[in-house]
Design a protein around this motif. Structure first.
Motif, mmCIF file in Angstrom:
data_model
loop_
_atom_site.group_PDB
_atom_site.id
_atom_site.type_symbol
_atom_site.label_atom_id
_atom_site.label_comp_id
_atom_site.label_asym_id
_atom_site.label_seq_id
_atom_site.Cartn_x
_atom_site.Cartn_y
_atom_site.Cartn_z
ATOM 1 N N MET A 1 30.981 35.572 35.715
ATOM 2 C CA MET A 1 32.019 34.565 35.534
ATOM 3 C C MET A 1 31.929 33.444 36.568
ATOM 4 O O MET A 1 32.138 32.284 36.287
ATOM 5 N N ASN A 221 52.067 40.602 34.481
ATOM 6 C CA ASN A 221 51.063 39.798 33.786
ATOM 7 C C ASN A 221 51.667 38.460 33.339
ATOM 8 O O ASN A 221 52.713 38.415 32.692
ATOM 9 N N GLN A 246 39.183 37.053 39.366
ATOM 10 C CA GLN A 246 39.258 37.050 37.903
ATOM 11 C C GLN A 246 40.698 36.944 37.416
ATOM 12 O O GLN A 246 40.995 36.177 36.486
ATOM 13 N N MET A 247 41.605 37.703 38.041
ATOM 14 C CA MET A 247 43.006 37.650 37.622
ATOM 15 C C MET A 247 43.631 36.299 37.931
ATOM 16 O O MET A 247 44.473 35.809 37.175
ATOM 17 N N ALA A 249 41.959 33.427 37.938
ATOM 18 C CA ALA A 249 41.388 32.486 36.962
ATOM 19 C C ALA A 249 42.069 32.601 35.601
ATOM 20 O O ALA A 249 42.225 31.601 34.887
ATOM 21 N N LYS A 250 42.501 33.798 35.256
ATOM 22 C CA LYS A 250 43.109 34.029 33.946
ATOM 23 C C LYS A 250 44.580 33.636 33.904
ATOM 24 O O LYS A 250 45.140 33.475 32.804
ATOM 25 N N ASN A 251 45.195 33.492 35.058
ATOM 26 C CA ASN A 251 46.636 33.218 35.104
ATOM 27 C C ASN A 251 46.905 31.936 35.886
ATOM 28 O O ASN A 251 46.872 31.929 37.119
#
Length: 296
Positions: A1, A221, A246-247, A249-251
């Motif tokens: 990623m 989340n 990663q978390m 980037a997703k939020n």
């Protein structure tokens, strides 16, 4: 990623970062703390130098061992020598030790927040500082626990009384043979409950803590989460660092903060969501604590 080509080490000035982190702690819906060895090093719990010489000069002279970390992997010639080393190692890092100031400062900053701690540290400092045990996940074991060396069953055993006796009775870097701990199930020698190979025992408490951590992440989340990474290097980045990246980037509501002298960086992709301090952890936490007090 993420590609190493895009990693950045700078996300603002020191004073700006202090203010940003202070605001994030204040406003976050939840704080996930990821702690590595650098946090305990900042607390003065070094595995080398003066502290090593004070407690292990005899092992250095006889075996050429230069630090506590490497001493744990030395191929000692007998279990009497192995447990002389490890009982002393356990004693100075788990039982004969005070709470590090960065840990108490950190607790003061987050005690009224909804937090959870994920750590690769095994020295019990979070519990010594007063963190809620139900909000801690020690992924790599605990100096205070033993397990069967053959991992014949998934149970760990408290070692304080036996470790203290080993320290008290060892001579010439050996413990008395009768003090060598044996597995109560299969009779094999016991060993440390530390993750160093596939024989690491994940006992019932480990799985309970793991589920609590996963549940904490699920419940929050998509909310405003501060991923606060302290002293995490690149030895095992898949446990804390990469998942935090990663978390984040997703939020888009989340923020990643990294405090680690010499190893403070983040991927370019989450730079706008990141706060990086290439500074001593104790200094940053103390400045944060003072800023919080001054604001009251």
């Amino acid at each position: 990623m993420f590609s190493n080509r895009w990693i950045t080490k700078s996300t603002g000035t020191y004073s700006d970062n202090i203010n940003r982190l202070k605001e994030e702690i204040k406003t976050a819906d939840a704080i996930v703390i990821g702690a590595g060895a650098g946090l305990s090093t900042s607390a003065g719990l070094s595995y080398s130098g003066e502290r090593f010489e004070k407690n292990f000069a005899d092992f250095r002279e006889k075996y050429g061992i230069t630090d506590m970390y490497s001493g744990g992997f030395y191929p000692y010639g007998s279990l009497e020598e192995y447990w002389a080393w490890w009982s002393r190692h356990i004693y100075v890092n788990r039982y004969d030790v005070s709470t590090g100031k960065p840990y108490t400062a950190l607790l003061e900053l987050v005690k009224d927040k909804d937090y959870f701690v994920l750590t690769t540290n095994v020295d019990h400092q979070f519990q010594l500082a007063g963190f809620d045990k139900k909000r801690l996940f020690y992924t790599q074991g605990d100096y205070g626990l033993w397990q069967c060396s053959k991992a014949c069953h998934n149970k760990t055993y408290d070692n304080e009384a036996q470790a203290r006796e080993m320290v008290a009775k060892q001579k010439d870097m050996k413990i008395p043979t009768e003090l060598i701990p044996k597995c109560p199930v299969c009779g094999a020698p016991m060993t440390m409950n530390l993750r160093c190979d596939d024989s690491f025992v994940q006992d019932e408490g480990w799985y309970v803590a793991s589920e609590r951590y996963e549940s904490f992440i699920r419940r929050h989340n998509g909310l405003h989460i501060l991923f606060l990474e302290l002293g995490v290097g690149m030895n095992t980045p898949v446990i804390i660092k990469y998942p935090f990246w990663q978390m984040t980037a997703k939020n888009p509501k989340s923020v990643y903060a990294c405090v680690n002298r010499g190893e403070a960086y983040c991927p370019q992709e989450i730079k706008k969501q990141s706060i990086c301090f290439d500074t001593d952890i104790a200094e940053v936490l103390e400045n944060m604590r003072k800023a919080e007090k001054n604001a009251l």
